[in-house]
Design an enzyme around this catalytic site. Structure first.
Site, mmCIF file in Angstrom:
data_model
loop_
_atom_site.group_PDB
_atom_site.id
_atom_site.type_symbol
_atom_site.label_atom_id
_atom_site.label_comp_id
_atom_site.label_asym_id
_atom_site.label_seq_id
_atom_site.Cartn_x
_atom_site.Cartn_y
_atom_site.Cartn_z
ATOM 1 N N HIS A 1 0.852 -1.193 0.000
ATOM 2 C CA HIS A 1 0.000 0.000 0.000
ATOM 3 C C HIS A 1 0.885 1.240 0.000
ATOM 4 O O HIS A 1 2.103 1.148 0.210
ATOM 5 C CB HIS A 1 -0.905 0.010 1.239
ATOM 6 C CG HIS A 1 -0.144 0.169 2.527
ATOM 7 N ND1 HIS A 1 0.484 -0.880 3.164
ATOM 8 C CD2 HIS A 1 0.131 1.271 3.283
ATOM 9 C CE1 HIS A 1 1.090 -0.445 4.245
ATOM 10 N NE2 HIS A 1 0.904 0.869 4.347
ATOM 11 N N ARG B 1 7.511 -8.913 15.610
ATOM 12 C CA ARG B 1 7.978 -7.596 15.159
ATOM 13 C C ARG B 1 6.932 -6.551 15.517
ATOM 14 O O ARG B 1 5.727 -6.814 15.472
ATOM 15 C CB ARG B 1 8.193 -7.634 13.642
ATOM 16 C CG ARG B 1 8.564 -6.302 13.045
ATOM 17 C CD ARG B 1 9.045 -6.446 11.607
ATOM 18 N NE ARG B 1 9.390 -5.137 11.097
ATOM 19 C CZ ARG B 1 8.534 -4.347 10.464
ATOM 20 N NH1 ARG B 1 7.295 -4.735 10.226
ATOM 21 N NH2 ARG B 1 8.924 -3.146 10.066
HETATM 22 C C1 LIG Z 1 -4.981 8.705 8.936
HETATM 23 C C2 LIG Z 1 -5.014 7.462 8.531
HETATM 24 C C3 LIG Z 1 -4.054 6.859 7.557
HETATM 25 C C4 LIG Z 1 -4.435 5.394 7.593
HETATM 26 C C5 LIG Z 1 -5.909 5.460 7.811
HETATM 27 C C6 LIG Z 1 -6.007 6.455 8.969
HETATM 28 O O1 LIG Z 1 -7.318 6.948 9.137
HETATM 29 C C7 LIG Z 1 -5.516 5.799 10.273
HETATM 30 C C8 LIG Z 1 -4.593 4.593 10.031
HETATM 31 C C9 LIG Z 1 -3.747 4.679 8.779
HETATM 32 C C10 LIG Z 1 -3.353 3.306 8.244
HETATM 33 C C11 LIG Z 1 -2.150 2.666 8.972
HETATM 34 C C12 LIG Z 1 -1.833 1.292 8.321
HETATM 35 C C13 LIG Z 1 -1.799 1.351 6.784
HETATM 36 C C14 LIG Z 1 -3.029 2.144 6.255
HETATM 37 C C15 LIG Z 1 -3.108 2.065 4.732
HETATM 38 C C16 LIG Z 1 -4.257 1.660 6.960
HETATM 39 O O2 LIG Z 1 -5.002 0.784 6.595
HETATM 40 O O3 LIG Z 1 -4.443 2.392 8.138
HETATM 41 C C17 LIG Z 1 -2.971 3.567 6.810
HETATM 42 C C18 LIG Z 1 -4.066 4.536 6.349
HETATM 43 C C19 LIG Z 1 -3.582 5.326 5.142
HETATM 44 O O4 LIG Z 1 -2.480 5.878 5.153
HETATM 45 O O5 LIG Z 1 -4.337 5.355 4.161
HETATM 46 O O1 LIG Z 2 5.268 -2.387 9.856
HETATM 47 C C1 LIG Z 2 5.776 -1.781 8.929
HETATM 48 O O2 LIG Z 2 6.984 -1.782 8.703
HETATM 49 C C2 LIG Z 2 4.891 -1.001 7.978
HETATM 50 C C3 LIG Z 2 3.747 -0.322 8.653
HETATM 51 C C4 LIG Z 2 2.965 0.536 7.711
HETATM 52 O O3 LIG Z 2 3.187 0.512 6.528
HETATM 53 C C5 LIG Z 2 1.921 1.441 8.227
HETATM 54 O O4 LIG Z 2 1.614 1.422 9.430
HETATM 55 O O5 LIG Z 2 1.395 2.222 7.398
HETATM 56 FE FE LIG Z 3 2.188 2.190 5.505
#
Ligand SMILES: C=C1C[C@]23C[C@@]1(O)CC[C@H]2[C@@]12CCC[C@@](C)(C(=O)O1)[C@H]2[C@@H]3C(=O)O
Ligand SMILES: O=C(O)CCC(=O)C(=O)O
Ligand SMILES: [Fe+2]
Length: 382
Positions: free
Chosen positions: A235, A303
């Site tokens: 992503h 991790r």
């Molecule tokens: C501000 C944000 C970015 C995020 C979606 C969120 O509302 C909170 C969590 C963020 C996160 C973290 C893990 C990867 C990701 C793709 C996800 O599913 O939740 C990111 C979101 C993002 O950057 O689109």
């Molecule tokens: O765990 C990682 O190294 C990646 C985490 C990540 O991509 C995220 O929180 O958006």
């Molecule tokens: Fe990420």
């Protein structure tokens, strides 16, 4: 057979204000599973679609280097990611957040589920939000903090949540400062100064930075069959930039712009990883790619990673910076706020940037979309 004894069915939580895409998800206690369940077994084509190639390393940049801006510019253009050292975040704070994260994820599942993310919420405990786009589940669990942490921490530890909250708050404060500094270095490398069109970002005081942010703790338990499991699927982050702290177990992999293969970002004691997010890609009018990345898992080691996802105030419109736009470089994206973009991401996932893209038509009728990580083609405009 894997032990399913501690699995619980809960409604899925998607991005805020989006309808939940999968109504039910399994919350499995991954640390107790002895064999990879089919629900978590990714097809090998998903995992090995490209060979991993570690021939080139993600740049490591010393923030005290007098050439830091140029080095950052080069890293952003070619990789969309770099590691930073001498960033002034104390090692003790990185150790503390890791300790508190491990404490949280080692709680019994029933206790963690007390703080489960609500179906229309952002904060709380849950599976990766992007899970709804995949038919297989990921080998990870997450805890998202947007704004105040105490509401959810209280549900986890009714009598003893102060230490967790204090650490999170101190970390958020330190990250906010660093994110503001990094943002200006990244913008500076594009020739943008505080006099240009980013009023919300103008740095009055180091502590008074205009952006908003989410904090994401990710846990990847050791996995009985790591080659067929996925920690966090590929992503890009929907941010201006993300600052990632990874524990001393490797797992983060990035795709280099225009090249095949995955490159591992090795954990380097005290270093932090910085990702270019989709909103910086838009601000830079496509000059800086937002880095495609994923997390893989390990057979013997747990991790943990902590991501500080930094963006503008949620209602500020983000569009290509005026200084980077002229008749030869038309704006590639329409203006969009962070909250609108998160909604778009929740709907279109890896096509979100393309869906915001303007099909400006230069005279020959072709638009070069090669800067867009989601497309490497030239589109014919109608
Ligand atoms: C501000 C944000 C970015 C995020 C979606 C969120 O509302 C909170 C969590 C963020 C996160 C973290 C893990 C990867 C990701 C793709 C996800 O599913 O939740 C990111 C979101 C993002 O950057 O689109
Ligand atoms: O765990 C990682 O190294 C990646 C985490 C990540 O991509 C995220 O929180 O958006
Ligand atoms: Fe990420």
């Amino acid at each position: 057979m894997p032990s399913m004894a501690s699995s619980v069915i809960l409604p899925d939580a998607s991005f805020k204000s989006q309808p939940p895409l999968n109504v039910h998800k399994k919350y499995l206690d991954l640390s107790s599973v002895k064999e990879l369940p089919e629900t978590h077994a990714w097809t090998s084509s998903k995992l090995d679609d490209e060979e991993t190639c570690d021939a080139e390393n993600v740049p490591i940049i010393d923030l005290n280097d007098e050439n830091a801006i140029e080095l950052i510019g080069r890293a952003c253009r070619t990789w969309g990611v770099f590691q930073v050292i001498n960033h002034n975040i104390p090692k003790s704070l990185l150790d503390e957040i890791e300790f508190e994260g491990k404490k949280l994820f080692s709680l019994p599942m029933q206790q963690k589920l007390r703080a489960a993310r609500s179906p229309d919420g952002v904060s709380g405990y849950g599976v990766a939000r992007i899970s709804s786009f995949f038919s297989k589940l990921m080998w990870s669990e997450g805890f998202t903090i947007l704004g105040s942490v105490s509401e959810h921490a209280r549900l986890l530890w009714p009598n003893d949540y102060n230490k967790f909250c204090d650490t999170i708050e101190e970390y958020q404060k330190a990250m906010k400062r660093l994110a503001g500094r990094l943002m200006w270095l990244m913008l500076g490398s594009l020739g943008i100064t505080e006099d240009d069109d980013l009023k919300w970002a103008a740095q009055k005081e180091p502590d008074d930075q205009g952006g908003s942010a989410a904090l994401q703790l990710n846990s990847y338990p050791s996995c009985p069959d790591p080659d067929r499991a996925m920690g966090l699927a590929a992503h890009t982050d929907s941010t201006i930039l993300t600052i990632l702290h990874q524990s001393n177990t490797s797992g983060l992999q990035v795709a280099r712009e225009g090249r095949a293969g995955w490159v591992t970002v090795p954990p380097l004691a005290g270093a932090l990883v910085v990702h270019v997010g989709d909103l910086l890609h838009i601000l830079s009018n496509g000059l800086y790619p937002s880095v495609v990345h994923r997390a893989v898992v390990n057979r013997t080691r747990h991790r943990l990673s902590v991501a500080y996802l930094y963006g503008p105030p949620s209602s500020v419109k983000i569009s290509p910076l005026r200084k980077l736009v002229d008749k030869y470089h038309p704006p590639l994206y329409r203006p969009i706020t962070w909250s609108e973009y998160l909604g778009t991401k929740a709907k279109h996932f890896d096509k979100a940037l393309t869906s915001v893209r303007l099909l400006c038509a230069p005279r020959n009728g072709f638009v070069d979309t090669s800067n867009d990580h989601t497309s490497s083609t030239v589109q014919l405009v109608g």
